[in-house]
Design a protein around this motif. Structure first.
Motif, short mmCIF file in Angstrom:
data_model
loop_
_atom_site.label_atom_id
_atom_site.label_comp_id
_atom_site.label_asym_id
_atom_site.label_seq_id
_atom_site.Cartn_x
_atom_site.Cartn_y
_atom_site.Cartn_z
N LEU A 134 28.98 48.68 59.92
CA LEU A 134 28.67 47.45 59.18
C LEU A 134 29.96 46.92 58.57
N LYS A 135 30.28 45.67 58.88
CA LYS A 135 31.52 45.07 58.39
C LYS A 135 31.21 43.69 57.80
N LEU A 136 31.56 43.51 56.54
CA LEU A 136 31.36 42.23 55.84
C LEU A 136 32.72 41.69 55.41
N GLU A 137 33.02 40.45 55.83
CA GLU A 137 34.29 39.82 55.50
C GLU A 137 34.08 38.76 54.43
N CYS A 138 34.84 38.89 53.35
CA CYS A 138 34.78 37.91 52.26
C CYS A 138 36.05 37.06 52.33
N VAL A 139 35.88 35.77 52.66
CA VAL A 139 37.02 34.85 52.76
C VAL A 139 37.31 34.30 51.36
N VAL A 140 38.49 34.65 50.84
CA VAL A 140 38.84 34.29 49.46
C VAL A 140 40.09 33.40 49.46
N LEU A 141 39.98 32.24 48.81
CA LEU A 141 41.12 31.36 48.62
C LEU A 141 41.41 31.30 47.12
N GLY A 142 42.64 31.61 46.76
CA GLY A 142 43.02 31.60 45.35
C GLY A 142 44.37 32.25 45.17
N LYS A 143 45.19 31.64 44.31
CA LYS A 143 46.51 32.18 43.99
C LYS A 143 46.70 32.11 42.48
N PRO A 144 47.26 33.18 41.90
CA PRO A 144 47.65 34.46 42.50
C PRO A 144 46.45 35.21 43.05
N SER A 145 46.71 36.26 43.81
CA SER A 145 45.64 36.97 44.50
C SER A 145 44.57 37.44 43.52
N PRO A 146 43.31 37.07 43.77
CA PRO A 146 42.23 37.43 42.84
C PRO A 146 41.77 38.87 43.02
N GLU A 147 41.03 39.36 42.04
CA GLU A 147 40.39 40.67 42.13
C GLU A 147 39.02 40.50 42.77
N VAL A 148 38.68 41.39 43.72
CA VAL A 148 37.43 41.28 44.46
C VAL A 148 36.58 42.52 44.22
N SER A 149 35.30 42.31 43.96
CA SER A 149 34.35 43.41 43.83
C SER A 149 33.11 43.09 44.64
N TRP A 150 32.34 44.15 44.97
CA TRP A 150 31.14 44.00 45.79
C TRP A 150 29.93 44.58 45.05
N THR A 151 28.79 43.94 45.24
CA THR A 151 27.56 44.40 44.61
C THR A 151 26.45 44.51 45.65
N PHE A 152 25.77 45.66 45.64
CA PHE A 152 24.60 45.87 46.49
C PHE A 152 23.56 46.62 45.67
N ASN A 209 21.87 47.95 42.67
CA ASN A 209 22.37 48.21 41.31
C ASN A 209 23.78 48.78 41.30
N GLU A 210 24.42 48.81 42.47
CA GLU A 210 25.76 49.39 42.58
C GLU A 210 26.81 48.29 42.70
N THR A 211 27.91 48.46 41.96
CA THR A 211 29.07 47.56 42.06
C THR A 211 30.28 48.38 42.48
N TYR A 212 31.00 47.90 43.48
CA TYR A 212 32.14 48.62 44.04
C TYR A 212 33.44 47.86 43.74
N TYR A 213 34.34 48.53 43.02
CA TYR A 213 35.67 47.98 42.75
C TYR A 213 36.73 48.66 43.64
N ARG A 214 36.33 49.75 44.25
CA ARG A 214 37.22 50.49 45.15
C ARG A 214 36.34 51.32 46.10
N SER A 215 36.95 51.93 47.08
CA SER A 215 36.22 52.74 48.06
C SER A 215 35.61 53.97 47.40
#
Length: 284
Positions: free
Chosen positions: A146-164, A166-172
């Protein structure tokens, strides 16, 4: 002794005058700085956002007289910069076609034309307005990646997190691997072997330095690994049913034809030679 005391008094007097002068200069600079108003982003006192294909305009306005504005980017004076995209008119800086390269720290300095010294300044951090996008529906077969790509436009590089769920992922962690995508850390969400329990709504959240956020979502469907086999089995079942119907029909038809053949060949319906002679005699 008297001469020494006089010298000490002169030194002390000079020191006090210097302190008073520096204090007055700092107060004047603070007043001048506070008198400079900047058209920052709404609810911000630091940032100005780039919106692509829209001119970026920064204004530093002041009520002070005999003032000229000097403009700096990352500490470099750009007031007299020769660039067709950049238009500077004293207190107004306009970038006609802003790009990623225009991101940086800008400063407008108020310089007194009488003493030719900076009496106040304002800092503006130019960033790229945040935008996030994802494919809305994703289907994966159980056991596959399963591969999900999040296309992010923003400078400086933003911080990205994922939620599924009740779980939130800031790192692997656990079965989830977060990777870099298009230069943005954590913008790629990967599960090596998808399970049925992985289906549901996923959210990608990006946060810029100015605390602005943008969210994109995707719904993941996980198909049974045998899902592709069911249509084939259905087709096979249909073929078997049709073949059975054809065989039954052919069997019944052959039985009917055989019965009709037996009836045609029975003794009662046969024309014997004697029977034909009796008919001829009666006619005579």
């Amino acid at each position: 002794m008297i001469i020494s005391i006089n010298k000490m008094g002169s030194v002390l007097q000079c020191f006090l005058l210097s302190v008073l002068f520096l204090g007055f200069t700092n107060i004047f600079s603070t007043v001048a700085a506070n008198s400079i108003s900047v058209n920052y982003d709404a609810d911000s006192t630091r940032y100005k956002s780039i919106i692509f294909k829209t001119p970026l305009e920064i204004q530093c306005n002041t009520n002070e007289s005999d003032i000229r504005m000097e403009w700096y980017k990352n500490g470099v004076n750009i007031t007299a910069l020769k660039d067709n995209r950049i238009n500077i008119q004293n207190n107004r800086l306009v970038i006609l076609d802003p790009q990623d390269e225009d991101v940086g720290n800008y400063t407008c300095k108020a310089v007194s034309t009488k003493i030719n010294e900076t009496i106040g300044k304002r800092d503006i951090e130019v960033i790229v307005k945040l935008h996030v996008g994802m494919q809305k529906d994703v289907t994966v077969v159980e056991g596959e990646k399963l591969k999900l790509e999040c296309v992010v436009l923003g400078k400086p590089s933003p911080e990205v997190s994922w939620t599924f769920g009740n779980e939130t992922y800031y790192r692997s962690r656990d079965r989830v691997v977060l990777q870099e995508h298009n230069g943005v850390p954590n913008a790629l969400f990967v599960i090596k072997e998808a399970k049925m329990e992985d289906r549901g709504l996923y959210s990608c959240t990006a946060t810029l330095a100015n605390n602005s956020t943008a969210v994109a979502t995707a719904y993941v469907r996980v198909k049974d690994k045998l899902a592709a086999l069911w249509p084939f089995l259905g087709i096979c079942a249909e073929v078997f049913v049709l073949c059975g119907i054809i065989l039954i029909y052919e069997k019944k038809r052959n039985k009917t034809e055989l019965e009709e053949s037996d009836t045609d060949n029975s003794p009662e319906t046969k024309n014997t030679p004697d029977h034909g002679k009796d008919s001829v005699r009666q006619r005579k």
